[in-house]
Design a protein around this motif. Structure first.
Motif, mmCIF file in Angstrom:
data_model
loop_
_atom_site.group_PDB
_atom_site.id
_atom_site.type_symbol
_atom_site.label_atom_id
_atom_site.label_comp_id
_atom_site.label_asym_id
_atom_site.label_seq_id
_atom_site.Cartn_x
_atom_site.Cartn_y
_atom_site.Cartn_z
ATOM 1 N N LEU A 137 0.824 -1.207 0.000
ATOM 2 C CA LEU A 137 0.000 0.000 0.000
ATOM 3 C C LEU A 137 0.858 1.255 0.000
ATOM 4 N N LEU A 138 1.876 1.287 0.861
ATOM 5 C CA LEU A 138 2.731 2.471 0.936
ATOM 6 C C LEU A 138 3.541 2.668 -0.343
ATOM 7 N N THR A 139 4.031 1.566 -0.908
ATOM 8 C CA THR A 139 4.834 1.669 -2.128
ATOM 9 C C THR A 139 4.000 2.200 -3.290
ATOM 10 N N ILE A 140 2.804 1.646 -3.474
ATOM 11 C CA ILE A 140 1.937 2.126 -4.557
ATOM 12 C C ILE A 140 1.591 3.593 -4.346
ATOM 13 N N GLY A 141 1.293 3.944 -3.084
ATOM 14 C CA GLY A 141 0.914 5.324 -2.790
ATOM 15 C C GLY A 141 2.002 6.312 -3.150
ATOM 16 N N VAL A 142 3.245 5.976 -2.852
ATOM 17 C CA VAL A 142 4.349 6.897 -3.151
ATOM 18 C C VAL A 142 4.614 6.951 -4.653
ATOM 19 N N VAL A 143 4.602 5.800 -5.322
ATOM 20 C CA VAL A 143 4.874 5.769 -6.761
ATOM 21 C C VAL A 143 3.825 6.576 -7.527
ATOM 22 N N GLN A 144 2.567 6.506 -7.060
ATOM 23 C CA GLN A 144 1.509 7.244 -7.746
ATOM 24 C C GLN A 144 1.586 8.757 -7.511
ATOM 25 N N ARG A 145 2.489 9.178 -6.638
ATOM 26 C CA ARG A 145 2.632 10.610 -6.354
ATOM 27 C C ARG A 145 3.723 11.257 -7.213
ATOM 28 N N ARG A 146 4.149 10.570 -8.249
ATOM 29 C CA ARG A 146 5.249 11.096 -9.058
ATOM 30 C C ARG A 146 4.928 12.484 -9.593
ATOM 31 N N ARG A 147 3.706 12.687 -10.027
ATOM 32 C CA ARG A 147 3.317 13.985 -10.597
ATOM 33 C C ARG A 147 3.337 15.066 -9.515
ATOM 34 N N GLU A 148 2.808 14.725 -8.340
ATOM 35 C CA GLU A 148 2.790 15.678 -7.219
ATOM 36 C C GLU A 148 4.215 16.052 -6.794
ATOM 37 N N LEU A 149 5.075 15.035 -6.671
ATOM 38 C CA LEU A 149 6.451 15.304 -6.271
ATOM 39 C C LEU A 149 7.197 16.086 -7.350
ATOM 40 N N GLY A 150 6.883 15.792 -8.611
ATOM 41 C CA GLY A 150 7.493 16.545 -9.702
ATOM 42 C C GLY A 150 7.084 18.007 -9.674
ATOM 43 N N LEU A 151 5.817 18.283 -9.336
ATOM 44 C CA LEU A 151 5.351 19.668 -9.230
ATOM 45 C C LEU A 151 6.097 20.413 -8.126
ATOM 46 N N LEU A 152 6.289 19.759 -6.977
ATOM 47 C CA LEU A 152 7.023 20.391 -5.879
ATOM 48 C C LEU A 152 8.452 20.744 -6.320
ATOM 49 N N ARG A 153 9.088 19.833 -7.036
ATOM 50 C CA ARG A 153 10.461 20.095 -7.487
ATOM 51 C C ARG A 153 10.479 21.210 -8.534
ATOM 52 N N ALA A 154 9.447 21.270 -9.377
ATOM 53 C CA ALA A 154 9.376 22.345 -10.370
ATOM 54 C C ALA A 154 9.175 23.705 -9.705
ATOM 55 N N LEU A 155 8.564 23.721 -8.518
ATOM 56 C CA LEU A 155 8.326 24.968 -7.784
ATOM 57 C C LEU A 155 9.530 25.388 -6.954
ATOM 58 N N GLY A 156 10.593 24.579 -6.968
ATOM 59 C CA GLY A 156 11.810 24.967 -6.270
ATOM 60 C C GLY A 156 12.158 24.153 -5.043
ATOM 61 N N VAL A 157 11.320 23.199 -4.700
ATOM 62 C CA VAL A 157 11.626 22.335 -3.556
ATOM 63 C C VAL A 157 12.723 21.358 -3.966
ATOM 64 N N SER A 158 13.764 21.266 -3.164
ATOM 65 C CA SER A 158 14.886 20.395 -3.524
ATOM 66 C C SER A 158 14.523 18.923 -3.355
ATOM 67 N N THR A 159 15.311 18.052 -3.989
ATOM 68 C CA THR A 159 15.091 16.606 -3.873
ATOM 69 C C THR A 159 15.192 16.155 -2.417
ATOM 70 N N GLY A 160 16.166 16.694 -1.698
ATOM 71 C CA GLY A 160 16.319 16.339 -0.288
ATOM 72 C C GLY A 160 15.118 16.738 0.543
ATOM 73 N N GLN A 161 14.550 17.920 0.269
ATOM 74 C CA GLN A 161 13.360 18.363 1.006
ATOM 75 C C GLN A 161 12.157 17.486 0.705
ATOM 76 N N VAL A 162 12.013 17.069 -0.554
ATOM 77 C CA VAL A 162 10.908 16.172 -0.916
ATOM 78 C C VAL A 162 11.031 14.854 -0.170
ATOM 79 N N ARG A 163 12.241 14.323 -0.109
ATOM 80 C CA ARG A 163 12.446 13.061 0.598
ATOM 81 C C ARG A 163 12.189 13.212 2.090
ATOM 82 N N ARG A 164 12.603 14.343 2.669
ATOM 83 C CA ARG A 164 12.339 14.576 4.089
ATOM 84 C C ARG A 164 10.840 14.701 4.353
ATOM 85 N N MET A 165 10.124 15.324 3.423
ATOM 86 C CA MET A 165 8.680 15.467 3.574
ATOM 87 C C MET A 165 8.003 14.097 3.632
#
Length: 493
Positions: free
Chosen positions: A376-404
């Motif tokens: 469940l957790l793995t599918i949930g994170v993989v399906q968030r690729r678009r959301e995580l990509g948007l955060l990175r496009a807005l300036g959030v670093s890869t490290g911050q996304v992982r910490r989130m």
């Protein structure tokens, strides 16, 4: 004529393509989550077969014992326990499967919307998902039946050697072992149908853009659903209390307590979108006021269905394993108290055998819970690729996304572990007390027996640590893969 001849020469090619596609599994069966659903169905089917074999073998041991062989009460207790434990296995498989299919459907939203846009109906899409659930259930149930029968045979042989009861005759292969497999297959089909209810809410317009999950406020306004959840939880609590009271008179009290557990947990699962997000946000505030920590805590309310689904998956796992561990410890206390402080020597073999089997159930239930949790957790994170990509496009670093994501997993771990421990202790104690509270044991034959919950602290500590490790690994590892994709590519999904 030349065109016809050319067409004739090209005709065999589609046939070869069809034969290749016919020999390979369907594309949907290779989707993320389906393999784990087959595994859950297989483990549940094997669990049922092992339970039937284990209780049947214990009954054979009892019949061969001159001291307690004629005890009709113990025979009834074993029959009831076998039925209820299979019910627990099937219920857990249904919850895990429904959650898995709900998560898979959430990832298919745009595809389903595209099909709706070109004329497909929501009903036909949901029927297709239910058919996939039936196929998954049948495959898993058959594999589980075979595996469970083999494990049961090995267990009977090992028990005979370990406890010196090799002279007990018991046939492992019996027609009754098919029952759990059939039940699991049908339950998986029903769980897929229930988990696919989201299909009915997908509109063709969602094919033109990203779908937006309903807010927590929208879920609080669903009065019918929330009222049903509260009612189920209240009825479940009343049945648990009633089962314990009835258990002081007859072992049949455990049946009442069993349905109390089913109703109360179903109520919690149904109302999770109302209760879990605020609690997760409250826990999130303990992690500081940095931008990453605040974003992680607010995501619980921003995506209530996703966060609740993940939290309930962890709660289910912790509850299940804790319940069996506490039930085993409480059974020992109840029997010892009824016997006057020390169980007779004749009961030692039975208690040791029972303890060994219960620990096996703890291990199998832990596997079911772990598979469902990680999936469940793995599918949930993989399906968030678009959301995580948007955060990175807005300036959030890869490290911050992982910490989130790490913070979110920590919120879920703390909240769900505490909830699961409370429920597991309550369910385990209620089950043991309602089953054996009225059973007198020699030499004192003291009954009825009412004891406090017996909590094995070492297994509980192991459960907490294992849950934390599984949750964090299942959330962080896919996040590392998801954040390696370029933001532009992630946004194109």
């Amino acid at each position: 004529m030349t065109a016809i001849a050319e067409t004739g020469r090209r005709m065999p090619r589609p046939t070869a393509s069809v034969s290749r596609s016919a020999s390979s599994p369907p594309a949907w069966l290779r989707e993320r989550g389906m393999g784990a659903s087959i595994l859950v169905a297989g483990i549940s089917s094997a669990f049922g077969a092992i339970l039937l074999s284990a209780t049947g073998f214990i009954a054979a041991v009892l019949r061969a014992d001159p001291f307690i062989g004629e005890s009709g009460t113990l025979a009834a207790v074993l029959a009831i326990m076998s039925f209820l434990l299979i019910g627990v296995a099937v219920y857990v498989a249904a919850i895990v499967t429904a959650n898995t299919f709900a998560t898979v459907i959430a990832g298919r939203t745009r595809r389903i919307a595209l099909l709706r846009l070109i004329g497909a109906s929501a009903r036909s899409q949901r029927t297709e998902v239910a058919r996939q659930g039936l196929v998954v259930g049948v495959i898993g149930a058959v594999l589980g039946l075979v595996g469970g029968t083999l494990v049961s045979w090995a267990g009977v042989v090992l028990a005979g050697v370990a406890f010196g009861i090799g002279d007990v005759e018991y046939a492992v292969v019996q027609p009754v072992l098919v029952i759990p497999a059939v039940v699991v297959a049908l339950t998986t089909w029903a769980a897929a149908w229930a988990g696919s209810r989201r299909v009915l809410a997908v509109t063709p317009l969602q094919a033109l853009g990203g779908s937006v999950e309903a807010s927590h406020d929208a879920y609080t306004r669903k009065t019918a659903r929330n009222g049903a959840a509260i009612t189920l939880f209240a009825i479940g609590g009343a049945l648990l209390a009633g089962g314990i009271a009835i258990g002081l008179v007859t072992p049949l009290g455990v049946i009442v307590a069993f349905f109390g557990g089913i109703f109360s947990f179903t109520g919690l699962a149904l109302g999770a979108t109302l209760v879990m997000p605020p609690v997760l946000r409250l826990v999130g505030r303990l992690f500081g006021s940095s931008a990453t920590a605040r974003l992680a805590s607010e995501n619980a309310l921003r995506y209530p269905e996703r966060s609740s689904r993940m939290a309930i998956g962890v709660v289910m796992g912790v509850t299940l394993v804790t319940m069996f561990a506490v039930a085993l410890e409480t059974v020992k206390v109840v029997l010892t108290t009824s016997a006057g402080g020390e169980a007779p020597q004749e009961m030692t073999t039975l208690l040791d055998t029972f303890a060994g089997i219960m620990m096996g159930l703890v291990a199998v239930s832990a596997v079911i819970a772990a598979v469902g949790l990680v999936n469940l957790l793995t599918i949930g994170v993989v399906q968030r690729r678009r959301e995580l990509g948007l955060l990175r496009a807005l300036g959030v670093s890869t490290g911050q996304v992982r910490r989130m994501v790490l913070f979110e997993a920590a919120h879920i771990t703390i909240t769900a572990t505490v909830t699961g421990l409370v429920l597991g202790i309550a369910y385990g104690w209620a089950g043991a007390q309602s089953l054996l509270g009225a059973v007198p044991m020699p030499p004192s034959f003291s009954a009825p027996t009412l004891v406090a919950p017996a909590v094995p602290w070492l297994p509980v500590a192991i459960i907490v640590v294992a849950t934390a490790v599984l949750t964090l690994v299942a959330a962080v590892v896919p996040t590392r893969l998801a954040t390696r994709v370029a933001p532009v590519e992630a946004l194109a999904d």
